[in-house]
Design an enzyme around this catalytic site. Structure first.
Site: not given
Ligand code: GLA
Length: 723
Positions: A361, A473-475, A523, A529, A543, A609
């Site tokens: 990530d 991603d797009m935050n 995020g 969509d 998240d 687990e």
């Molecule tokens: C977003 C994503 C997370 C992770 C973070 C990394 O929040 O939803 O899963 O990838 O960015 O910055």
């Protein structure tokens, strides 16, 4: 089937179990007479308004009768001609006139979908394209209706063409307008926020408008581009409902408006807040598609129709029914604190547990050790990852693991090489301080040189390494809506040009790397969509991975989207979002209702687990066909009571997977039954966990006892037809 009856001047669009009837009024107006259950091809002119209904409703100059656009069912609402409901388009000419009157010119019917010039578009079907002209300007409108034999979804959109010699400015350009007959309606929307996406909310519609949307440059967590109108008594399994889902990921609007006569207009498309679009001579503006679903059997049937439609006509064909990677993502395991050894150790554990992909990530590029820096610098950080990505990928490969990687292609950090070289590539007027969100700016995806540069960086990474998976991603959302690459008069085009640029970039990368599996993310589920699902077979749902909250989020998401589009991970506890501890098995059950994966540090697991993970993966692989192709039945609503329960049933009704959660343990709650849904009445099913064999009618009408469970405890039942 699409039929045009020349003598009645009426179009009949017959879907699987609905019909839509549109009549060309003698003066040329295209009047919607019916959208609902199937009807015969009768003369429906008896619906024309009678004189009584027309007080205070202006009559257009070319109609020598009592016709008024104010009370007609208009297929594309005009402005300034007496229809006082929300108009579909506002077309401003050089002289300032914005009035329009749309009249029928011609139509054609053809196999396949209209060309949307880069916007996400549903595949296949049969299309009716009706060309209208604006009697008051040089604009031409093409209304597209695409039908599918096997579906109760009708796809619509509109195109506006400037047939004149001088430019016009679109102040609004919606995708569709549908006026439903008068009735008592409720409206359901999916609102939310980061970590709490797609919460269903149902309210009476009432007179006036319920207008929902996003002006954030993304479809958003805050409101999903999805709206349902329900007749007052309709519910999960009965009653008429009409679902509307935009195949669009930018700023959007959907509006349901009850008129004084009780009819309801539903309209929407690109959000017109701050929007304008200059259409030069001969130019065309293509609006996004909306998928409209009719159900006579409540929201359950509507959701199944949307799921089938999206799987059959929208999600990428190559991946929609393909087994999904059961991955481990290092985000919650390490956040930014990892190096080669850590990743290799995660890979060792993941492989020994039977996972098949390690996803690296955020934090592998530039100098990114926290979220303040380096977005845009898509170069491997070799200081952090000694020897680059290759040793990690090689390590994975030796253990039979594939490798995936995270990008946030639309973003730029102020502290980045890219920003130092191109400060004007950030959205917002150069030289004017801009808003930051998560310490970052948005890259201007309207500019070709920007998307070219990101394409080059990403292709370099994807082309240099064996990467099988990308998390896109797009935050943050867009605040300034200003491009340094657009002239002043075109700034109102920014938001739509932005998302069009994003679609083009994803499409280009996918064409260049057809074997890479792309998952969407914003995020969490901020851009979940129908537009994004055209490119991404699955989307990170939220998240928030707390098993209880996730059950609600997935329940809400299921109103409009298939389970297979929901990426669902088991994470560690106390949960990083809520602080709550739920049983490990419950996290596995909830994650099994989608594309399953892991968001935890596999080095820190107990033996118990570890054993559960192996079982969870085996269970997911066993039920994967159901998740990818099955029908979802919502059984117990966690927003209404103490129980969450859904069933996924195979199309041939020979198999089912039931999963549920008892939210809180309750004393003395011995008799509560779970009545299953979606089974065949006559078939006999074995229920593996209970050692019982029962007929479908017994299971659906008498039910099974709700298991006794601790707080947040879950259960599953595997059903298969007894041979
Ligand atoms: C977003 C994503 C997370 C992770 C973070 C990394 O929040 O939803 O899963 O990838 O960015 O910055």
């Amino acid at each position: 089937m699409i039929v045009y009856d020349q003598t009645k001047r009426t179009f009949f669009l017959h879907g699987k179990s609905f019909s839509c009837a549109l009549r060309v009024h003698p003066a040329g107006y295209l009047v919607g007479l019916h959208f609902g259950g199937a009807v015969g091809e009768d003369d429906l002119s008896y619906f024309d308004p009678s004189p009584r209904e027309l007080s205070f409703s202006p009559v257009p100059p070319d109609v020598g009768s009592y016709f008024s656009l104010d009370v007609a069912g208009n297929e594309y609402g005009s402005f300034g001609q007496g229809d006082f409901r929300a108009p579909s388009a506002i077309i401003e000419r050089a002289n300032g006139d914005r009035a329009s009157r749309f009249v029928y010119v011609s139509h054609k019917i053809y196999g396949g979908a209209p060309d949307l010039g880069g916007l996400p578009s549903a595949r296949g079907g049969e299309t009716l394209a009706i060309t209208m002209k604006d009697a008051l300007s040089d604009a031409e409108i093409v209304l597209n209706y695409t039908l599918y034999e096997d579906s109760d979804v009708l796809v619509r959109n509109a195109e506006i063409v400037n047939r004149g010699k001088t430019p016009v400015v679109l102040r609004r350009a919606y995708s569709f307008c549908l006026d439903l007959a008068a009735g008592e309606y409720d409206v359901l929307r999916l609102h939310g926020r980061h970590n709490m996406e797609r919460m269903p909310e149902r309210t009476p519609l009432g007179h006036g408008s319920v207008k929902i949307g996003s002006a954030r440059g993304a479809s958003s967590h805050q409101m999903n581009p999805f709206l349902v109108l329900l007749e007052r008594g309709a519910g999960e399994d009965a009653g008429e409902c009409f679902g509307f889902e935009l195949l669009y990921s930018g700023s959007w609007t959907l509006e349901a408006e009850e008129s004084p006569t009780g009819s309801v207009r539903v309209t929407g498309g690109v959000n017109d807040l701050g929007f304008s679009w200059t259409l030069g001579a001969g130019e065309r503006f293509v609006t996004p598609q909306v998928a409209i679903c009719y159900s006579a059997q409540g929201m359950g049937e509507m959701s199944r129709s949307f799921a089938d439609f999206l799987r059959g006509h929208v999600l990428p064909e190559k991946y929609v029914y393909a087994p999904r990677p059961v991955l481990v993502n290092n985000w919650e395991a390490t956040y930014f604190a990892f190096d080669r050894e850590t990743l290799c150790a995660l890979a060792d554990e993941a492989a020994s547990l039977g996972m098949d992909t390690l996803v690296l990530d955020d934090g592998w590029f530039g100098a990114r050790n926290d979220d303040r820096t380096s977005l845009g610098d898509w170069f491997v950080n070799e200081k952090k990852l000694e020897g680059g990505l290759s040793p990690v990928i090689e390590h994975c490969k030796q253990r039979g693991l594939k490798f995936g990687i995270w990008f946030e292609p639309e973003m730029i950090s102020e502290d980045s090489e890219l920003y130092r070289a191109h400060p004007d590539w950030a959205v917002g007027r150069a030289g004017v301080p801009r808003c930051k969100s998560r310490h970052q700016y948005v890259l201007d995806m309207t500019r070709k040189e920007v998307t070219d540069s990101i394409f080059a960086r990403m292709s370099d990474i994807l082309g240099s390494y064996e990467i099988s998976y990308v998390k896109w991603d797009m935050n943050r959302h867009i605040s300034e809506f200003y491009s340094n690459g657009l002239p002043a008069e075109r700034q109102g085009e920014f938001a739509h040009r932005y998302i069009s640029g994003v679609y083009a970039l994803i499409g280009r990368l996918q064409a260049a790397f057809p074997d890479v599996f792309f998952e969407g993310c914003s995020g969490g589920g901020g851009r979940f969509d129908g537009g994004m699902l055209r490119f991404f077979p699955q989307f990170w749902t939220s998240d928030d991975t707390d098993a209880y909250e996730r059950a609600k989020i997935q329940w809400g998401t299921s109103y409009g989207y298939p389970l297979s589009a929901m990426s669902c991970h088991v994470s560690s506890c106390p949960n990083h979002q809520t602080g709550r501890t739920t049983p490990f098995a419950s996290r596995g059950t909830i994650a099994s209702l989608g594309a399953t994966g892991y968001e935890l540090d596999p080095r820190k697991l107990s033996e118990e687990e570890r054993a559960q993970i192996k079982e969870q993966i085996a269970n997911y692989r066993e039920i994967e066909e159901l998740i990818l192709r099955g029908d979802l039945y919502r059984i117990a609503d966690p927003f209404e009571g103490n129980v969450f329960c859904v069933a996924v049933v195979s199309k041939d009704k020979t198999r089912a997977y039931v999963a549920g959660m008892r939210v809180h343990a309750e004393a003395g709650d011995f008799d509560r039954r779970i009545r299953l849904k979606g089974l065949s009445l006559e078939k006999t099913y074995s229920i593996r966990e209970l050692g019982l064999s029962l007929r479908g009618d017994t299971l659906m009408h008498a039910g099974l006892l709700l298991p006794r469970l601790p707080d947040f405890g879950t259960w599953v039942w595997h059903l298969s037809e007894k041979s």
